[in-house]
Design an enzyme around this catalytic site. Structure first.
Site, mmCIF file in Angstrom:
data_model
loop_
_atom_site.group_PDB
_atom_site.id
_atom_site.type_symbol
_atom_site.label_atom_id
_atom_site.label_comp_id
_atom_site.label_asym_id
_atom_site.label_seq_id
_atom_site.Cartn_x
_atom_site.Cartn_y
_atom_site.Cartn_z
ATOM 1 N N SER A 13 44.142 -20.625 4.658
ATOM 2 C CA SER A 13 43.057 -19.739 4.245
ATOM 3 C C SER A 13 42.729 -19.964 2.774
ATOM 4 O O SER A 13 43.600 -19.817 1.910
ATOM 5 C CB SER A 13 43.469 -18.282 4.449
ATOM 6 O OG SER A 13 42.626 -17.454 3.697
ATOM 7 N N HIS A 36 40.378 -22.097 7.066
ATOM 8 C CA HIS A 36 40.023 -20.704 7.384
ATOM 9 C C HIS A 36 39.292 -20.084 6.194
ATOM 10 O O HIS A 36 39.761 -20.156 5.056
ATOM 11 C CB HIS A 36 41.317 -19.942 7.687
ATOM 12 C CG HIS A 36 41.138 -18.538 8.135
ATOM 13 N ND1 HIS A 36 40.809 -18.191 9.436
ATOM 14 C CD2 HIS A 36 41.271 -17.361 7.467
ATOM 15 C CE1 HIS A 36 40.763 -16.880 9.545
ATOM 16 N NE2 HIS A 36 41.028 -16.330 8.357
ATOM 17 N N ASP A 38 37.619 -16.673 4.707
ATOM 18 C CA ASP A 38 37.601 -15.213 4.831
ATOM 19 C C ASP A 38 36.412 -14.613 4.088
ATOM 20 O O ASP A 38 36.372 -14.628 2.855
ATOM 21 C CB ASP A 38 38.888 -14.624 4.237
ATOM 22 C CG ASP A 38 40.093 -14.887 5.117
ATOM 23 O OD1 ASP A 38 40.044 -14.536 6.313
ATOM 24 O OD2 ASP A 38 41.081 -15.453 4.607
ATOM 25 N N MET A 40 34.514 -11.226 3.134
ATOM 26 C CA MET A 40 34.757 -9.773 3.050
ATOM 27 C C MET A 40 33.611 -9.124 2.296
ATOM 28 O O MET A 40 33.179 -9.645 1.266
ATOM 29 C CB MET A 40 36.046 -9.503 2.285
ATOM 30 C CG MET A 40 37.264 -10.162 2.878
ATOM 31 S SD MET A 40 38.698 -9.748 1.876
ATOM 32 C CE MET A 40 39.948 -10.730 2.700
ATOM 33 N N HIS A 69 36.066 -16.216 9.257
ATOM 34 C CA HIS A 69 36.580 -14.897 9.663
ATOM 35 C C HIS A 69 35.769 -13.853 8.912
ATOM 36 O O HIS A 69 35.946 -13.665 7.705
ATOM 37 C CB HIS A 69 38.073 -14.828 9.314
ATOM 38 C CG HIS A 69 38.717 -13.509 9.603
ATOM 39 N ND1 HIS A 69 39.970 -13.178 9.120
ATOM 40 C CD2 HIS A 69 38.306 -12.432 10.333
ATOM 41 C CE1 HIS A 69 40.289 -11.964 9.534
ATOM 42 N NE2 HIS A 69 39.297 -11.486 10.258
ATOM 43 N N MET A 71 35.011 -10.326 7.867
ATOM 44 C CA MET A 71 35.509 -8.952 7.754
ATOM 45 C C MET A 71 34.379 -8.145 7.129
ATOM 46 O O MET A 71 34.403 -7.786 5.949
ATOM 47 C CB MET A 71 36.783 -8.930 6.896
ATOM 48 C CG MET A 71 37.982 -9.486 7.656
ATOM 49 S SD MET A 71 39.321 -9.986 6.575
ATOM 50 C CE MET A 71 38.780 -11.645 6.181
ATOM 51 N N MET A 142 45.166 -9.785 13.989
ATOM 52 C CA MET A 142 45.576 -9.596 12.589
ATOM 53 C C MET A 142 47.018 -9.099 12.558
ATOM 54 O O MET A 142 47.369 -8.137 13.232
ATOM 55 C CB MET A 142 44.686 -8.556 11.898
ATOM 56 C CG MET A 142 43.250 -8.954 11.647
ATOM 57 S SD MET A 142 42.901 -10.151 10.334
ATOM 58 C CE MET A 142 44.046 -9.823 9.058
ATOM 59 N N ASP A 180 46.800 -14.053 12.035
ATOM 60 C CA ASP A 180 46.328 -14.090 10.643
ATOM 61 C C ASP A 180 47.015 -12.999 9.836
ATOM 62 O O ASP A 180 46.822 -11.818 10.092
ATOM 63 C CB ASP A 180 44.804 -13.894 10.639
ATOM 64 C CG ASP A 180 44.186 -14.049 9.249
ATOM 65 O OD1 ASP A 180 44.923 -14.327 8.296
ATOM 66 O OD2 ASP A 180 42.957 -13.890 9.160
#
Ligand code: DX5
Ligand code: ZN
Length: 226
Positions: A13, A36, A38, A40, A69, A71, A142, A180
């Site tokens: 990540s 990966h 992320d 957010m 991913h 979020m 998660m 994850d």
């Protein structure tokens, strides 16, 4: 139907990488399978990382599978924007109204040509998803509360992994089980035994002086359990 063999996909990540030299960081992890990413939004999780333009800056830095991913709130509005550039796009079940809405968004993502994933937080039951596994390419479990790297792995989520593995195998599906949060060699090994296919690792890979060796260590810990 014959069960699909478990896969071993290691996905560092970039949340734990040095953002001032992302190109270098992404190229360093030459033995990774996926990267990966992320995203957010500071609403769905109490932290803000980056959005589409920064994520897009990684496209072209590597030939590896880019695994996004999200979020974020309102993924139906934003997720399709990621579908064109990224190999897989995963949104949170908690961010949509119902499992049916998640199935619908996954179908939209697939139609755009990307793999569609659904993620669940540690406190979210996997049960409602079990009837719909063929509608998703990835289920991301998660193993920490989403929002921050460097947290401690929650082994109790492995019950959900076992339930997923059983259903995926009994139906002969290809759905990838991704874990994850808090993954290093030891927790990857426990996850492998429970049936995980894809392992996201942030702080245990990037931020260490030897990311390539860290990935090798995670991979051998997994292989020894499969
Ligand atoms: C957490 C992110 C993770 C994070 C993992 O909300 O979804 O991908 O980067 O970091 P580590 O491996 O440090 O727990
Ligand atoms: Zn993640």
């Amino acid at each position: 139907m014959r069960p699909m063999p478990q896969k071993t996909i290691i996905a560092p990540s970039i949340l734990a990488a040095d953002f001032s030299r992302l190109g270098h960081e992404v190229r360093t992890v030459s033995n990774a399978d996926w990267i990966h990413i992320d995203v957010m939004d500071g609403h769905f999780v109490p932290n803000l990382s980056f959005g589409l333009p920064v994520a897009q800056s990684i496209v072209g830095l590597t030939d590896k599978h880019l695994d996004v991913h999200l979020m974020i709130e309102d993924p139906a509005r934003w997720a399709p924007g990621y579908a064109l550039d990224f190999d897989s796009v995963t949104f949170h079940l908690e961010a949509v109204e119902s499992v049916e809405a998640a199935v619908e968004l996954a179908a939209t993502l697939r139609a755009e040509g990307t793999l569609a994933g659904v993620a669940i937080k540690p406190g979210t039951s996997v049960e409602p998803l079990l009837e719909h596994l063929s509608d998703f390419d990835i289920v991301l479990v998660m193993s920490v509360e989403p929002g921050f790297g460097g947290q401690k792995f929650m082994p109790e989520v492995l019950d959900k992994v076992r339930a997923l593995r059983e259903r995926i195998d009994s139906e002969g599906l290809h759905t990838i089980i991704e874990i994850d949060g808090g993954i290093g060699p030891e927790t990857a090994s426990e996850s492998a035994a429970a049936g995980v296919d894809a392992y996201v690792a942030g702080s245990s890979v990037f931020g260490k002086p030897d990311p390539v060796e860290r990935i090798t260590a995670i991979r051998s810990a997994i292989t020894s359990r499969l």
